[in-house]
Scaffold this motif. Structure first.
Motif, short mmCIF file in Angstrom:
data_model
loop_
_atom_site.label_atom_id
_atom_site.label_comp_id
_atom_site.label_asym_id
_atom_site.label_seq_id
_atom_site.Cartn_x
_atom_site.Cartn_y
_atom_site.Cartn_z
N ALA A 106 4.89 31.85 57.11
CA ALA A 106 4.21 33.40 57.34
C ALA A 106 4.67 34.43 56.67
CB ALA A 106 4.60 33.22 59.06
N VAL A 107 6.26 34.69 56.52
CA VAL A 107 6.39 35.83 56.12
C VAL A 107 6.21 35.75 54.58
CG1 VAL A 107 8.69 37.03 55.33
CG2 VAL A 107 8.51 36.29 57.70
N ASP A 108 6.31 34.58 54.01
CA ASP A 108 5.96 34.51 52.48
C ASP A 108 4.45 34.76 52.11
OD1 ASP A 108 8.57 33.89 51.65
OD2 ASP A 108 8.06 31.79 51.64
N GLU A 109 3.61 34.25 53.24
CA GLU A 109 2.04 34.46 53.08
C GLU A 109 1.99 36.06 53.24
OE1 GLU A 109 0.07 32.25 56.09
OE2 GLU A 109 0.48 30.28 54.95
N GLU A 110 2.50 36.69 54.29
CA GLU A 110 2.25 38.09 54.48
C GLU A 110 2.93 38.81 53.34
OE1 GLU A 110 3.73 41.64 57.73
OE2 GLU A 110 4.09 39.42 58.14
N ASN A 111 4.03 38.24 52.79
CA ASN A 111 4.46 38.93 51.54
C ASN A 111 3.68 38.83 50.50
OD1 ASN A 111 6.52 40.37 50.08
ND2 ASN A 111 7.76 38.50 49.89
N ALA A 112 3.24 37.78 50.40
CA ALA A 112 2.05 37.59 49.29
C ALA A 112 0.81 38.55 49.41
CB ALA A 112 1.58 36.23 49.14
N CYS A 113 0.22 38.49 50.66
CA CYS A 113 -0.63 39.58 51.01
C CYS A 113 -0.46 40.85 50.83
CB CYS A 113 -1.19 39.33 52.51
SG CYS A 113 -2.17 38.10 52.78
N LEU A 114 0.96 41.16 51.08
CA LEU A 114 1.39 42.72 50.70
C LEU A 114 1.59 43.05 49.47
CD1 LEU A 114 4.03 43.21 53.77
CD2 LEU A 114 1.86 44.12 53.72
N LYS A 115 1.96 41.79 48.46
CA LYS A 115 2.27 42.20 47.10
C LYS A 115 0.64 42.28 46.68
CE LYS A 115 6.59 39.62 46.09
NZ LYS A 115 7.10 38.46 45.29
N ASN A 116 -0.11 41.48 47.08
CA ASN A 116 -1.47 41.60 46.37
C ASN A 116 -2.14 43.07 46.90
OD1 ASN A 116 -3.93 40.89 45.39
ND2 ASN A 116 -4.70 39.68 47.05
N GLU A 117 -1.94 43.38 48.03
CA GLU A 117 -2.35 44.68 48.53
C GLU A 117 -1.52 45.75 47.76
OE1 GLU A 117 -2.56 47.53 52.92
OE2 GLU A 117 -2.37 45.12 52.87
N PHE A 118 -0.39 45.49 47.61
CA PHE A 118 0.29 46.77 46.80
C PHE A 118 -0.07 46.81 45.24
CE2 PHE A 118 3.96 47.66 43.80
CZ PHE A 118 4.39 48.81 44.51
N SER A 119 -0.42 45.56 44.81
CA SER A 119 -1.10 45.60 43.25
C SER A 119 -2.40 46.08 43.41
CB SER A 119 -0.98 44.13 42.80
OG SER A 119 -1.69 43.81 41.70
N ASN A 120 -3.01 45.91 44.30
CA ASN A 120 -4.39 46.58 44.48
C ASN A 120 -4.17 48.16 44.62
OD1 ASN A 120 -6.01 44.33 44.15
ND2 ASN A 120 -6.09 43.92 46.46
N LEU A 121 -3.17 48.68 45.54
CA LEU A 121 -3.23 50.01 45.53
C LEU A 121 -2.50 50.51 44.36
CD1 LEU A 121 -1.85 50.02 49.31
CD2 LEU A 121 -3.69 51.01 48.49
N LYS A 122 -1.89 49.74 43.82
CA LYS A 122 -1.22 50.37 42.47
C LYS A 122 -2.12 50.57 41.48
CE LYS A 122 2.71 49.22 39.61
NZ LYS A 122 3.84 48.08 39.25
N GLN A 123 -3.09 49.49 41.39
CA GLN A 123 -4.18 49.78 40.29
C GLN A 123 -5.13 50.84 40.75
OE1 GLN A 123 -4.81 47.95 37.56
NE2 GLN A 123 -6.44 49.42 37.28
N LYS A 124 -5.53 51.11 42.09
CA LYS A 124 -6.24 52.15 42.48
C LYS A 124 -5.68 53.61 42.20
CE LYS A 124 -8.91 50.28 46.52
NZ LYS A 124 -8.87 50.39 48.07
N PHE A 125 -4.15 53.51 42.23
CA PHE A 125 -3.43 54.72 42.21
C PHE A 125 -3.44 55.02 40.68
CE2 PHE A 125 0.62 56.82 40.79
CZ PHE A 125 0.49 58.08 41.40
N LYS A 126 -3.38 54.01 39.66
CA LYS A 126 -3.73 53.96 38.34
C LYS A 126 -4.98 54.72 38.30
CE LYS A 126 -2.67 51.58 34.14
NZ LYS A 126 -2.45 50.13 33.51
N ASP A 127 -6.05 53.97 38.53
CA ASP A 127 -7.47 54.54 38.43
C ASP A 127 -7.52 56.01 38.75
OD1 ASP A 127 -8.07 51.84 37.43
OD2 ASP A 127 -9.11 51.51 39.26
N LYS A 128 -7.11 56.41 40.04
CA LYS A 128 -7.23 57.64 40.63
C LYS A 128 -6.70 58.80 39.79
CE LYS A 128 -9.81 56.96 44.23
NZ LYS A 128 -11.31 57.63 44.28
#
Length: 150
Positions: free
Chosen positions: A18-40
């Motif tokens: 469950a933690v690994d899944e949550e971690n993967a989700c958070l990594k994915n979300e972090f990656s998306n946020l990082k890309q949004k930050f880069k775009d912004k």
């Protein structure tokens, strides 16, 4: 005890999954946020560049307008000076016209007087011509009388 420990291990494995899944989700979300930050960030950079270009254009326009304003102010000052000169000239011309009008009136009066005098002189001339004719007749008559008497 073994069964409890096995149960604890299973629970820990499920929690890890469950933690690994949550971690993967958070990594994915972090990656998306990082890309949004880069775009912004890129968008902000582009906006700042555009704003700088607009600012520079505005400075150039303002400078151009200020120079044009200086030219217009100089032109306006020249026009005001010309207007003042024309007003002075108008006052001078009005004074000259007034003097000329008085002179014309005087000359018209003099002309009227001269015409009257001319009429009177013609009348006198006519009278004198008539008297001369009469006097010449009398003189001729007297000469004839004198000749007869001689």
């Amino acid at each position: 005890r073994l069964s409890e420990q096995q149960q604890d291990i299973n629970n820990l494995i499920q929690r890890k999954i469950a933690v690994d899944e949550e971690n993967a989700c958070l990594k994915n979300e972090f990656s998306n946020l990082k890309q949004k930050f880069k775009d912004k960030s890129q968008e902000l950079k582009d906006t700042e560049e555009c704003a700088q270009k607009k600012e520079e254009q505005n400075r150039l326009v303002i400078k151009s307008l200020e120079e044009e304003n200086k030219g217009l102010n100089a032109c306006c000052a020249d026009l005001l000076n010309d207007l003042e000169k024309l007003r002075k000239q108008e006052v001078q011309w009005k004074a000259e016209k007034s003097g000329t009008d008085v002179r014309i009136k005087t000359l018209e009066n003099d002309l009227t007087d001269a015409r009257e005098q001319l009429k009177e002189l013609r009348s006198k001339c006519t009278n004198l011509s008539s008297q001369l004719a009469v006097n010449q007749k009398e003189l001729s008559q007297k000469e004839c009388d004198v000749n007869r008497t001689k």
